[in-house]
Scaffold this active site. Structure first.
Site, PDB file in Angstrom:
ATOM      1  N   GLU A 198       0.843  -1.214   0.000  1.00 13.53           N
ATOM      2  CA  GLU A 198       0.000   0.000   0.000  1.00 13.53           C
ATOM      3  C   GLU A 198       0.867   1.249   0.000  1.00 13.53           C
ATOM      4  OE1 GLU A 198      -2.650   1.435  -0.429  1.00 13.53           O
ATOM      5  OE2 GLU A 198      -4.407   0.427   0.392  1.00 13.53           O
ATOM      6  N   ASP A 199       0.324   2.316  -0.558  1.00 11.24           N
ATOM      7  CA  ASP A 199       1.011   3.604  -0.492  1.00 11.24           C
ATOM      8  C   ASP A 199       0.835   4.251   0.876  1.00 11.24           C
ATOM      9  OD1 ASP A 199      -1.738   4.010  -0.876  1.00 11.24           O
ATOM     10  OD2 ASP A 199      -1.505   5.498  -2.467  1.00 11.24           O
ATOM     11  N   ASP A 209      -4.794   5.573   5.723  1.00  9.09           N
ATOM     12  CA  ASP A 209      -5.350   6.813   6.269  1.00  9.09           C
ATOM     13  C   ASP A 209      -6.428   6.434   7.292  1.00  9.09           C
ATOM     14  OD1 ASP A 209      -6.062   9.518   6.493  1.00  9.09           O
ATOM     15  OD2 ASP A 209      -7.217   9.532   4.654  1.00  9.09           O
ATOM     16  N   THR A 237      -9.867   1.206   3.347  1.00  9.53           N
ATOM     17  CA  THR A 237      -9.440   0.449   2.165  1.00  9.53           C
ATOM     18  C   THR A 237      -8.733  -0.842   2.578  1.00  9.53           C
ATOM     19  OG1 THR A 237      -9.096   2.555   1.030  1.00  9.53           O
ATOM     20  CG2 THR A 237      -8.140   0.600   0.003  1.00  9.53           C
ATOM     21  N   PHE A 297      -2.541  16.046   4.161  1.00  6.16           N
ATOM     22  CA  PHE A 297      -2.624  15.485   2.817  1.00  6.16           C
ATOM     23  C   PHE A 297      -1.269  15.592   2.132  1.00  6.16           C
ATOM     24  CE2 PHE A 297      -3.911  14.909  -1.561  1.00  6.16           C
ATOM     25  CZ  PHE A 297      -4.840  13.890  -1.423  1.00  6.16           C
ATOM     26  N   ASP A 326      -1.418  10.847  -5.296  1.00  2.71           N
ATOM     27  CA  ASP A 326      -1.903  11.905  -6.174  1.00  2.71           C
ATOM     28  C   ASP A 326      -2.840  12.874  -5.458  1.00  2.71           C
ATOM     29  OD1 ASP A 326      -4.085   9.967  -5.917  1.00  2.71           O
ATOM     30  OD2 ASP A 326      -5.071  11.132  -7.486  1.00  2.71           O
ATOM     31  N   ARG A 380       1.844  12.115  -9.011  1.00  2.00           N
ATOM     32  CA  ARG A 380       2.285  10.745  -8.716  1.00  2.00           C
ATOM     33  C   ARG A 380       3.749  10.521  -9.067  1.00  2.00           C
ATOM     34  NH1 ARG A 380      -2.244   7.598  -7.555  1.00  2.00           N
ATOM     35  NH2 ARG A 380      -4.130   8.026  -8.716  1.00  2.00           N
TER      36      ARG A 380
HETATM   37  P1  IMP Z   1      -8.116   4.917   3.636  1.00  7.89           P
HETATM   38  O1  IMP Z   1      -9.100   3.934   3.078  1.00  7.89           O
HETATM   39  O2  IMP Z   1      -8.820   6.097   4.254  1.00  7.89           O
HETATM   40  O3  IMP Z   1      -7.111   4.320   4.568  1.00  7.89           O
HETATM   41  O4  IMP Z   1      -7.361   5.551   2.423  1.00  7.89           O
HETATM   42  C1  IMP Z   1      -6.449   4.851   1.696  1.00  7.89           C
HETATM   43  C2  IMP Z   1      -6.235   5.466   0.337  1.00  7.89           C
HETATM   44  O5  IMP Z   1      -6.595   6.852   0.267  1.00  7.89           O
HETATM   45  C3  IMP Z   1      -4.770   5.436  -0.008  1.00  7.89           C
HETATM   46  O6  IMP Z   1      -4.404   4.205  -0.598  1.00  7.89           O
HETATM   47  C4  IMP Z   1      -4.621   6.619  -0.941  1.00  7.89           C
HETATM   48  O7  IMP Z   1      -4.915   6.232  -2.267  1.00  7.89           O
HETATM   49  C5  IMP Z   1      -5.671   7.604  -0.461  1.00  7.89           C
HETATM   50  N1  IMP Z   1      -5.072   8.615   0.445  1.00  7.89           N
HETATM   51  C6  IMP Z   1      -5.197   8.700   1.780  1.00  7.89           C
HETATM   52  N2  IMP Z   1      -4.505   9.729   2.285  1.00  7.89           N
HETATM   53  C7  IMP Z   1      -3.912  10.320   1.217  1.00  7.89           C
HETATM   54  C8  IMP Z   1      -3.019  11.467   1.076  1.00  7.89           C
HETATM   55  O8  IMP Z   1      -2.607  12.153   2.036  1.00  7.89           O
HETATM   56  N3  IMP Z   1      -2.629  11.755  -0.191  1.00  7.89           N
HETATM   57  C9  IMP Z   1      -3.021  11.035  -1.277  1.00  7.89           C
HETATM   58  N4  IMP Z   1      -3.825   9.969  -1.194  1.00  7.89           N
HETATM   59  C10 IMP Z   1      -4.279   9.619   0.045  1.00  7.89           C
HETATM   60 MG    MG Z   2      -4.273   3.847  -2.545  1.00  5.21          MG
END
Ligand code: IMP
Ligand code: MG
Length: 179
Positions: free
Chosen positions: A101-102, A105, A109, A154, A161, A167
């Site tokens: 994973e990148d 947050d 996901t 962010f 992105d 990216r």
């Molecule tokens: P989560 O489901 O809220 O944990 O979000 C996960 C996904 O949201 C990551 O895989 C990113 O694609 C996107 N994301 C969350 N935070 C950021 C950020 O600060 N910058 C860019 N993309 C983000």
């Molecule tokens: Mg992602």
């Protein structure tokens, strides 16, 4: 009259620091699997650079696949709905799977992906995320390896992105917006 939004970038994690940490993560991962075959599952699109750099330090017993989910659209906030856009090509039953994973947050996901892949009965299922925002967590889920814990801000670059831009930056940066 509409005013243009000015976006500025502030480097948060520079390229040498990123690369050094990725190499260290790869060594830990390599030790964990001790020569066994490993399937890396990159979560598109954000993980593409991280996966590319990570896998180059992992030796020969590695295969790669990708999955794509979406919950964000073009906005900075999650919609709360996780949709699969692209499923895996490879059958993961009885394989060691490492989700790449990148950023984690809210955790929505990752929680969803873990459940989705676990029912396919992999031999093991672990997660490596380059970044984590612990203060943003709403859905608690396990992450075996984290590159960097960051503040709840962010960020863009190195795969991440904002509306599909940034990216390709080789570093992680904070995105500031002003009108
Ligand atoms: P989560 O489901 O809220 O944990 O979000 C996960 C996904 O949201 C990551 O895989 C990113 O694609 C996107 N994301 C969350 N935070 C950021 C950020 O600060 N910058 C860019 N993309 C983000
Ligand atoms: Mg992602």
């Amino acid at each position: 009259m509409s005013l243009a939004t000015v976006e500025t970038l502030e480097v948060m994690i520079g390229q040498p620091e990123l690369q050094a940490r990725i190499e260290a993560l790869a060594h830990e991962i390599h030790d964990q699997y001790a020569g066994e075959e490993l399937l890396l599952v990159g979560v598109l699109k954000g993980s593409f650079l991280f996966l590319a750099d990570l896998c180059r330090h992992l030796g020969p017993n590695v295969t790669v696949d990708f999955v794509q989910v979406s919950s964000y659209g073009d906005r900075k906030e999650s919609s709360g709905v996780v949709q699969i856009r692209k499923d895996l090509d490879i059958n993961i039953e009885d394989r060691h799977v490492l989700l790449v994973e990148d950023i984690v947050d809210t955790g929505l996901t990752l929680q969803h992906l873990r459940e989705l892949l676990a029912v396919r009965r992999p031999k093991s299922l672990r997660v490596v995320s380059l970044l984590s925002k612990p203060d943003a967590r709403l859905h608690h889920t396990q992450i075996e390896w984290v590159g960097f814990e960051i503040e709840n801000e962010f960020v863009v670059g190195y795969g991440l992105d904002y509306a599909e831009r940034y990216r390709n930056l080789p570093f992680i940066a904070k995105l500031h917006q002003a009108e």
